[in-house]
Design an enzyme around this catalytic site. Structure first.
Site: not given
Lengths: 332, 754
Positions: B464-465, B507, B645, B648, B715-716, B718-719
């Site tokens: 969903g990311t 990513a 992006n 997102t 760098k990620g 999502g969290e």
């Protein structure tokens, strides 16, 4: 979910007859009934869908009274400018309940009969629930979590809370409920519709088998116009009340002529705080008297370990609601 | 070719998702499919004394009812914390043992889902019940592992007592965080179809290779005999990472009945059949000199775990990486109780530990009479406080300065209770966000056609990311194609290796593999066109041909677009794989990933410390009469290397902050202590923020360059956005009211009782 029969009668007489059969349950908006069937708390043999009874859908704001058909949808009544003007607290109580989807589906008749959200009632894995299974005990009182339970009107058999908002406005403003049952029609004072749990928490109302709520009426009184529903909840929408108050005030100069206080989120049934009303009537309304009224409203509360916070909270909510109305009226 | 990296690109799957044509795992319906349902225990501890399935079996539509005695060929795997792929080490339905409430004890197969559920309800079960304890007892905690290195669960640097003794001000405080559940919108589901010894499993998953490897090993099948498909995932947050009992039961049931079976787990069952965020206690002792410089930093985290797994998400590794301090002591402790094993839930240790750390830092700032932002500034460091290696990049104070400006931090009242708005008490609070940059190995395969189309294939996941979109962007940017000309295929275990969609790795790690595969495509094309007789690049040394935005360039300024060059080759099409491995990744971690585990380099390598940073600020209102806590403004500024992006990424950070707001004010899995059962296993009473709770939410994305983390400098994220939000809100509650709430969620009842 257990299989069930479904019938959609065309007349009130047919509905009454069908609903009087053993194992029959009335369904209207279905927001409580379907939910409880899905989680196995209710397993009716027959659902009697009364949404075909179009005569029960309307509502009217008259000079002497407000009338609501049992099948009037929450959202429709909440949005009516005439209701908002005549009785703001009633519109606010409807608006602050549930979610838009639920308000569009739920009816006023179903709303007043909604069942408790007590988690022990709603999860059949708990063997103890006197409301679901009479005589089985009460898991909440047997060391359970009681932070969402009643501190007014509970019994040793049950401390489940009445969860609704709308009913607090009805109980405080002398609403009456019209019904049609196998024995004909009758009028029940709203304050007498719900029963305290006592030893029989599974019996929640005075309605007889097959008796259908057809309408709710309220005499139009001056305190309605200066009314407010204040709901304390942990999120801004779609949450049950931690405590709430439906209040209305009629002033005569600096003196309270009439005041109404209904309490939500704290009691086993829709609850009217008569002692607090009496304390205010004939005196001034200010921060001090409002807070004193809040204190009196909870004088007889029996807090449990988890629900002790509801006493000071409920008192503050009553005071806050009264002072909001006062500031709307203007004056000192 | 327009730039595609660091721009706003709408999700490539947006239309399919909003029109319902994106096919999620449970949307696949093999011919002849039957339906499964779980029956789960009411009690939390004891044994199954007897099961009567007669009524269930007699129910119309029910095909079979399986219990621990009757389910053939049911296989299990080792739990994640025992080095396996399983969600827990204890497996239900292997015997009569009951270890947690809501444990599956029977599996019903029927012609319809409704009949299966009815069958499950009709099973009569008798228990021999034992007492169970659902909350951990922090007094019974223990340390797993030992040693003084960063892998260890304790660490001592300097002398903590001396540091406290030398401090001008100290803070000693304990903070608590509750059980929480992930509650993805998409329900847990598994569909299994056997054709002889060939098995296909459709299941929403964060790691299709973990799932395939675990199933194949359990059944003794070659991995080529097991297909695992998870094309779209409707939210996971850590709950769909492992091999779960509901999956293995479905696979066994499908084999037993000789037909495909689909199970969709009910929402209440989702609270017990998989993992959750364990409850924790965060104990801090901080000391600082009069200027605010830390002289002592002690953090002891105690986290709940099951009786059969040591579920350790080492939060102290994160907190001790944060601020400079000569004297550091940390301990990572566990305490057992009678639940299923917890696991990882979005920012699995950072959410809890940074609620504690950043609340304690705020308490320290008030004691010192310091601006809490300045307290962070004097303790900021460009070297890792324990490992003494430089941060590869660290924009903590840039984040604070940016968010201070957008939020208007300087305008705050300096005293507690100094701001009001009508009946609302107003407060401002801030907190640090950070998240480790974990680099997993990954592969990707890219196929490009001279007609100007490319295919990217890898066993990664879009939970969903927006992974489908960013991989298309990365390939498009390099190959010189529009984003729409790149098709990305993911969510199948047969595709090239990609890591678990966890730890914010996808990513950066898989994106790097896509990047490398595209570089390899260019090299292949360059070799071919350099060897040709004609063309702008003919005869050149292919090693001197470079790729820039889809254009091959020679040393003398010769150039040709990659697509044109490719079209001129005999095949007109080329395929290349890319393998990404961070130089610091150990062989052990590499092997672990290839076997379905979570192998990463970092966040601290022998040369560098790799973390993303940010800062959050909250304006909190607390009502004088209702005691409601509301957050009218939440601002965050973050730096995380290259933004792939901007659209997102913004959504990820915003969604993270909303989740953080939920952790601050709403989320808690309530517990019935005597019967050791969760109480609010539904999304009416398990509160999460609704739209009305999220008012002004502003995300600022700072530019940051990091050449060390990976070839893309990513760098990620999502969290990252979740971390610190709860502390920022709690610190603002203190500013507004003078009440220091030390447990989340912060509720009306806490304000009234404080």
């Amino acid at each position: 979910m257990k299989n069930f029969a479904y019938t959609r009668p065309r007349s009130l007489g047919d509905a009454t007859e069908a609903a009087g059969n053993d194992g029959a349950q009335i369904i209207a908006g279905g927001t409580t009934m379907v939910d409880l069937m899905k989680i196995g708390v209710l397993a009716p043999e027959t659902l009697v869908d009364i949404t075909g009874l179009g005569d029960l859908e309307g509502h009217a704001v008259g000079t002497d009274a407000l009338q609501f058909g049992a099948l009037a949808r929450m959202s429709k009544v909440a949005d009516d400018p005439a209701v908002i003007e005549a009785f703001p607290a009633l519109s606010e109580a409807l608006w602050k309940a549930a979610s838009p989807q639920l308000r569009n589906a739920a009816t006023l008749g179903g709303n007043i009969l909604q069942r408790t959200r007590c988690p022990y009632f709603r999860d059949t894995a708990y063997a103890q629930c006197n409301k679901r299974d009479p005589g089985s005990g009460c898991a909440a009182l047997d060391g359970g979590k009681t932070s969402h339970h009643a501190i007014l009107g509970g019994s040793e058999a049950c401390v489940a809370m009445y969860p609704g908002d709308f009913a607090q406005t009805l109980v405080a403003f002398d609403a009456q409920v019209m019904t049609r049952g196998p024995g004909g029609t009758r009028t029940i004072p709203f304050a007498e519709l719900h029963l305290l749990p006592g030893d029989t928490p599974h019996v929640e109302t005075v309605l007889e088998p097959g008796e259908i709520v057809t309408a709710i009426t309220l005499p139009r009184i001056p305190a309605m116009a200066n009314s407010h529903y204040l709901k304390a909840r942990d999120r801004e929408s779609y949450a049950f009340a931690a405590a709430s108050a439906a209040v209305g005030v009629e002033m005569d100069g600096d003196t309270v002529r009439d005041v109404r206080i209904g309490l939500g989120g704290v009691a086993a049934t829709p609850w009217r705080a008569r002692a607090a009303e009496d304390a205010l009537r004939g005196g001034p309304l200010n921060e001090e008297t409002a807070r004193e009224a809040g204190r009196i409203a909870f004088e007889e509360a029996v807090p449990l370990e988890g629900s002790a916070y509801k006493m000071p909270l409920g008192a503050d909510v009553v005071a806050g609601a009264l002072l909001t109305v006062k500031s709307r009226i203007g004056g000192e | 070719m327009a730039q595609t990296i660091n721009t706003e690109v709408t999700r490539v799957d947006a239309r399919r998702k909003v029109t319902g044509t994106a096919s999620y795992a449970a949307d696949s319906i093999p011919a002849g499919m039957l339906h499964g349902a779980l029956a789960c225990t009411a009690v939390a501890m004891g044994r199954i004394a007897g099961i009567d399935t007669a009524r269930a079996e007699a129910e119309p539509g029910v095909v079979a009812v399986f219990t621990h005695e009757t389910l053939p060929d049911y296989k299990t795997v080792k739990g994640f914390y025992a080095g396996g792929p399983g969600s827990a080490s204890f497996w239900p339905m292997e015997g009569t043992e009951i270890r947690y409430a809501g444990q599956p004890f029977a599996y019903v197969v029927a012609e319809t889902a409704a009949a299966a559920r009815r069958g499950a309800d009709l099973i009569a079960v008798r228990y021999e019940e034992d007492a169970a304890q659902i909350h951990m007892d922090p007094g019974e905690s223990f340390i797993i592992g030992a040693g003084e290195d960063s892998e260890g669960m304790t660490l001592t640097k300097g002398d903590i007592e001396a540091g406290l003794g030398a401090a001008a001000q100290t803070v000693e405080a304990t903070y608590r965080t509750p059980f929480q559940h992930h509650n993805p919108m998409e329900m847990f589901a598994a569909t299994a179809e056997w054709r002889g010894e060939q098995l296909t499993v459709w299941m929403p998953s964060q790691s299709v290779r973990t799932l395939r490897g675990g199933i194949a090993k359990a059944y003794g099948l070659p991995e080529t005999s097991v297909r695992v498909l998870s094309p779209f995932v409707g939210g996971a947050f850590g709950s769909k990472a492992g091999v779960t009992p509901y999956a293995m039961l479905t696979i066994a049931a499908a084999r037993a009945v000789g037909a495909p079976v689909r199970l969709i787990v009910t929402r209440p069952q989702m609270y017990t059949v998989a993992t959750f965020r364990p409850e924790t206690e965060q104990k801090f002792r901080l000391g600082a000199d009069a200027d605010g410089k830390l002289t002592a930093f002690e953090h002891v985290e105690i986290a709940q775990t099951s009786r059969f797994d040591d579920v350790v998400n080492p939060g102290t590794h994160m907190t001790r990486s944060m601020y400079a301090c000569p004297n550091i002591h940390t301990e990572q402790r566990l305490a057992r109780s009678d639940t299923n094993s917890g696991g990882f839930m979005r920012a699995p240790n950072e959410m809890q530990t940074f609620f504690g750390l950043e609340s304690a830092m705020d308490e320290l700032a008030w004691k010192l009479g310091m601006d809490p932002v300045e307290l962070r500034r004097v303790n900021d460091t460009n070297r890792h406080p324990v490992k003494d290696v430089p941060f590869s990049s660290r924009s903590l104070m840039e984040s604070y300065d940016a968010v201070s400006r957008s939020f208007g931090w300087a305008d705050r009242g300096r005293e507690v209770g100094s701001m009001t708005d009508g009946d609302w008490l107003v407060g401002y609070g801030c907190a640090t966000a950070t998240y480790p940059t974990n680099m997993s190995p990954s592969s990707a395969r890219v196929r490009m056609q001279g007609s100007g189309h490319a295919y990217v294939e890898l066993a990664a996941h879009d939970v969903g990311t927006g992974s489908y979109t960013i991989f298309a962007q990365i390939a498009a940017a390099q190959l010189g194609l529009p984003v729409e000309a790149v098709d990305v295929v993911m969510g199948e275990a047969d595709l090239p290796l990609a890591p678990i969609a966890g730890g914010s790795t996808t990513a950066a790690s898989s994106g790097s593999a896509v990047h490398i595969a595209c570089t390899n495509i260019a090299r292949g094309v360059a070799e071919k066109v350099a060897a040709q007789k004609d063309g702008p690049l003919a005869g050149l040394d292919p090693a001197q041909i470079t790729l820039e935005n889809g254009v091959l360039k020679g040393p003398g300024g010769e150039s040709q677009s990659l697509a044109e060059a490719l079209a001129s080759t005999p095949m007109g099409e080329i395929e290349a794989e890319g393998q990404y491995r961070h130089p610091a990744l150990t062989d052990k971690a590499l092997r672990m990933t290839y076997h379905g585990g979570y192998g990463v380099a970092g966040p601290v390598t022998p040369e560098m410390a790799m973390f993303a940073f940010g800062a959050q600020m909250a304006e909190v209102h607390v009502h004088r009469y209702t005691h409601e806590i509301r957050v009218p403004r939440l601002h965050g500024a973050f730096a995380a290397g290259t933004w792939l992006n901007r659209k997102t990424a913004h959504s990820q950070l915003m969604g993270g902050m909303v989740w953080g707001l939920g952790s601050a004010l709403h989320e808690i899995t309530e517990v019935d202590t005597p019967r050791a059962r969760f109480l609010n296993a539904n999304i009416a009473e398990y509160l999460i923020p609704v739209n009305a709770d999220v008012r002004e939410l502003r995300v600022e994305m700072l530019e940051e360059r990091d050449d060390y983390v990976n070839p893309l400098g990513v760098k990620g994220i999502g969290e990252l956005g979740i971390v610190g939000t709860a502390a920022a809100v709690g610190n603002a509650v203190y500013h507004a009211t003078g009440k220091r709430l030390t447990a989340i969620p912060m509720r009306i009842s806490d304000i009234v009782s404080a």
